[in-house]
Design an enzyme around this catalytic site. Structure first.
Site: not given
Length: 241
Positions: A8, A10
């Site tokens: 991922d 963020d």
């Protein structure tokens, strides 16, 4: 035979949320209340489209946004982890699946010289229009009812792994590194040999911990991390096996 690392972006690679970080460019570093209140659950990308439109109308230009994005901090140990992966690229393929956007991720990877570590980035496509305003679109449409309507990370992961298989690339295992609620869907589809790596204290880890208390079945093994250094230690064990 390679291991696939799925990241991922963020609050995983970077230690903040790129979409809320960009608000620093707004007048007084905040959004008007009516814009802030216009967010509807599951429609974050549409909300960000309105935020970018507002920034554009306020005269915020591309170079200012780029400078702001380049100043976003990396998560502890993440620079070391990405350097470790770069040194061992013969053992790892590495992709990002993110609900941020292509422009922000591109800027951050460019500013930190980490483009070469990632084989592919899957995220919402963004571009500057003729007026110099940033625009963003949904990554895809999908039929999963557990995910935001613009992105099912599991659908992306399954499609990527299938495509790779058609090219003759078969991964020995998948290691999924994330933090958020939208990382749950792909993790529930991981297999026995795979590793789910949720960031300690974040939504994903709390949800997985609740699921294990309720004895909900999870095939993959779960390894919690706070720093990229801990991820390096785990990857070192995997490549020795």
């Amino acid at each position: 035979m390679k291991i696939l690392l799925v990241f991922d972006f963020d609050n995983t690679i970077i230690d903040d949320n790129s979409d809320t970080w960009i608000v620093q460019c707004a007048p007084e570093k905040k959004l008007p209340n009516e814009l802030q209140d216009s967010y509807k659950k599951g429609f974050w990308t549409e909300f960000m489209g309105r935020v970018f439109e507002y920034l554009g109308e306020e005269g915020v230009r591309e170079d200012e946004m780029k400078r702001t994005m380049a100043s976003i901090p990396f998560t502890p140990g993440m620079v070391e982890l990405l350097n470790f992966i770069r040194k061992n690229k013969d053992k790892f393929d590495c992709i990002i699946i993110s609900d941020s956007n292509s422009v922000f991720i591109d800027w951050v990877l460019e500013a930190t010289n980490f483009h070469d570590v990632f084989d592919k980035v899957f995220t919402n496509p963004a571009a500057f229009d003729g007026r110099g305003h940033l625009t963003v679109e949904n990554y895809h449409a999908h039929s999963c009812n557990k995910c935001p309507k613009n992105l099912c990370k599991n659908a992306v992961l399954v499609e990527f792994v299938d495509k790779q298989l058609q090219q003759g690339v078969n991964y020995t295992q998948i290691v999924y590194i994330g933090d958020g609620g939208n990382d749950l869907c792909p993790i529930t589809f991981l297999k026995k040999n795979d590793v789910a790596m949720p960031r300690k204290g974040y939504t994903l880890q709390k949800t997985l911990s609740r699921m294990s208390q309720n004895l909900e079945p999870m095939e993959s093994c779960v390894v919690v991390w706070s720093s990229g250094i801990e991820i390096i230690s785990h990857l070192q064990v995997l490549i020795k096996e």
